[in-house]
Scaffold this motif. Structure first.
Motif, short mmCIF file in Angstrom:
data_model
loop_
_atom_site.label_atom_id
_atom_site.label_comp_id
_atom_site.label_asym_id
_atom_site.label_seq_id
_atom_site.Cartn_x
_atom_site.Cartn_y
_atom_site.Cartn_z
N LEU A 296 0.82 -1.21 0.00
CA LEU A 296 0.00 0.00 0.00
C LEU A 296 0.86 1.26 0.00
O LEU A 296 1.92 1.31 0.63
N ALA A 297 0.37 2.27 -0.70
CA ALA A 297 1.04 3.57 -0.77
C ALA A 297 0.01 4.65 -0.45
O ALA A 297 -1.21 4.42 -0.51
N ALA A 298 0.50 5.82 -0.12
CA ALA A 298 -0.39 6.95 0.18
C ALA A 298 -1.34 7.17 -0.99
O ALA A 298 -0.93 7.21 -2.16
N GLY A 299 -2.62 7.32 -0.67
CA GLY A 299 -3.65 7.51 -1.68
C GLY A 299 -4.40 6.25 -2.03
O GLY A 299 -5.49 6.31 -2.62
N ASP A 300 -3.84 5.09 -1.70
CA ASP A 300 -4.54 3.83 -1.98
C ASP A 300 -5.77 3.69 -1.09
O ASP A 300 -5.79 4.16 0.06
N VAL A 301 -6.77 3.03 -1.62
CA VAL A 301 -8.00 2.75 -0.88
C VAL A 301 -8.16 1.24 -0.74
O VAL A 301 -8.14 0.52 -1.75
N CYS A 302 -8.29 0.79 0.48
CA CYS A 302 -8.51 -0.64 0.76
C CYS A 302 -9.93 -0.82 1.28
O CYS A 302 -10.39 -0.07 2.14
N GLU A 303 -10.61 -1.82 0.74
CA GLU A 303 -11.95 -2.16 1.23
C GLU A 303 -11.94 -3.62 1.68
O GLU A 303 -11.30 -4.47 1.05
N VAL A 304 -12.64 -3.89 2.76
CA VAL A 304 -12.79 -5.26 3.26
C VAL A 304 -14.27 -5.51 3.53
O VAL A 304 -15.00 -4.60 3.92
N GLU A 305 -14.69 -6.75 3.32
CA GLU A 305 -16.10 -7.10 3.52
C GLU A 305 -16.20 -8.55 3.96
O GLU A 305 -15.48 -9.41 3.45
N ILE A 306 -17.11 -8.80 4.90
CA ILE A 306 -17.45 -10.16 5.32
C ILE A 306 -18.97 -10.27 5.29
O ILE A 306 -19.68 -9.37 5.75
N ASP A 307 -19.46 -11.38 4.74
CA ASP A 307 -20.90 -11.58 4.65
C ASP A 307 -21.58 -11.29 5.99
O ASP A 307 -21.19 -11.83 7.03
N GLY A 308 -22.60 -10.45 5.95
CA GLY A 308 -23.38 -10.17 7.14
C GLY A 308 -22.76 -9.17 8.09
O GLY A 308 -23.44 -8.65 8.98
N LEU A 309 -21.47 -8.88 7.91
CA LEU A 309 -20.76 -7.99 8.84
C LEU A 309 -20.41 -6.66 8.22
O LEU A 309 -19.78 -5.82 8.87
N GLY A 310 -20.80 -6.46 6.97
CA GLY A 310 -20.66 -5.16 6.36
C GLY A 310 -19.34 -4.96 5.63
O GLY A 310 -18.44 -5.81 5.64
N ARG A 311 -19.24 -3.80 5.00
CA ARG A 311 -18.10 -3.43 4.19
C ARG A 311 -17.46 -2.17 4.76
O ARG A 311 -18.17 -1.24 5.15
N ALA A 312 -16.15 -2.14 4.80
CA ALA A 312 -15.41 -1.00 5.34
C ALA A 312 -14.46 -0.48 4.27
O ALA A 312 -14.02 -1.21 3.37
N ARG A 313 -14.11 0.80 4.39
CA ARG A 313 -13.25 1.44 3.38
C ARG A 313 -12.25 2.35 4.07
O ARG A 313 -12.64 3.27 4.77
N GLN A 314 -10.97 2.06 3.87
CA GLN A 314 -9.93 2.90 4.46
C GLN A 314 -9.04 3.50 3.36
O GLN A 314 -8.60 2.77 2.47
N GLN A 315 -8.79 4.79 3.47
CA GLN A 315 -7.78 5.40 2.61
C GLN A 315 -6.48 5.47 3.38
O GLN A 315 -6.45 5.82 4.56
N PHE A 316 -5.39 5.12 2.71
CA PHE A 316 -4.07 5.15 3.33
C PHE A 316 -3.39 6.47 3.01
O PHE A 316 -3.42 6.93 1.86
N VAL A 317 -2.86 7.08 4.03
CA VAL A 317 -2.35 8.45 3.91
C VAL A 317 -0.92 8.52 4.44
O VAL A 317 -0.47 7.62 5.15
#
Length: 284
Positions: A263-284
């Motif tokens: 990962l580098a600054a500006g990259d966006v990582c998303e993670v998701e698990i069934d039933g537990l929702g989706r999250a989105r982090q930008q790396f800075v």
């Protein structure tokens, strides 16, 4: 039951989902001071989920539009992690599948909101992502007789990105992993907690993406050590307290494999698990 926390960091409002709408949980919590006023250790220790269930219809609606999503649990007393818990991930890391669970710790202050920015640590060249199923402990847990007893001690499940700095973890670790695991913001958690009665933890799809490109896509069915085995095993060596967070390992598809850039600054990582929702982090 789904639990979440909304609002600025350090001032999140605990909320519970009812009939598809988020409701403010504070009236139910303040009515019972022993619950601690938030989804923290006291709430789980004192059976707070049942207290909410009994009065859901009377809780006021919470308008969450535009509000930051916080971690669905208050600061845990401990974050305990299982490494190398998917055979394919062990292989891409250059290791054999473990015969016993590999355990390491993260600092509780790594737990942040699911969409919070994550700072790449000073001097880092190998910041990596890891989607993981998290277990939230609901009762003091020590010396369980068998894995069959484990779920009685689980308050719920959450999605977590176990962010790691691989050089810190492996090259300058001195043989331990914590240097690469404990940087600020390295455990984005949520968006919500789901109680065990509402999902099948044995067969949940886990996925991650970087800048919209798929990285991980697996199932908790592929774990080497399942949820009940992990909780039982941990209880033989340490005391788990209400509100503690246990991370259960990540499947293949991380940058450590050599197949993807770190990962580098500006990259966006998303993670998701069934039933537990989706999250989105930008790396800075």
């Amino acid at each position: 039951m789904k639990l979440a926390r909304f609002g600025p960091a350090g001032a999140e409002v605990p909320a519970v989902l009812h009939d598809g709408v988020w409701h403010d949980a504070r009236p139910a919590l303040t009515a019972r001071p022993e619950l601690g006023g938030d989804f923290g250790p006291a709430f789980f220790a004192e059976g707070g989920a049942e207290a909410l269930r009994s009065g859901l219809a009377d809780l006021p609606v919470l308008d969450v539009a535009g509000l930051r999503r916080g971690a669905p649990i208050g600061r845990p007393g401990a974050v305990i992690c299982v490494g190398m818990n998917y055979a394919a991930h062990a292989a891409e890391s250059g290791a054999l599948p473990p015969e016993q669970p590999v355990i390491f710790l993260k600092l509780p202050n790594t737990v942040v909101g699911p969409d919070d920015d994550v700072a790449i640590p000073r001097g880092s060249t190998k910041t990596d992502w890891e989607v993981e199923l998290g277990i939230v402990i609901g009762r003091r847990t020590s010396y369980l007789h068998s894995p069959a007893d484990a779920l009685d001690h689980v308050a719920g499940f959450v999605a977590v990105n176990d962010v790691s700095e691989r050089d810190f973890q492996l090259a300058v670790s001195g043989g331990q992993w914590s240097k690469g695991k404990c940087c600020a913001g390295f455990s984005p958690t949520g968006p919500w907690l789901v109680t065990p009665d509402e999902l099948d933890h044995q067969s949940l799809r886990l996925r991650s993406w970087v800048n919209g490109e798929s990285r991980q896509d697996s199932s908790t069915a592929d774990m080497i050590f399942d949820v009940t085995t992990i909780v039982h095993h941990l209880s033989q060596y340490l005391v788990l307290e209400p509100g503690d967070l246990v991370l259960t390992g990540t499947p293949e598809g991380v940058a450590l494999s050599g197949r993807f850039p770190y990962l580098a600054a500006g990259d966006v990582c998303e993670v998701e698990i069934d039933g537990l929702g989706r999250a989105r982090q930008q790396f800075v």
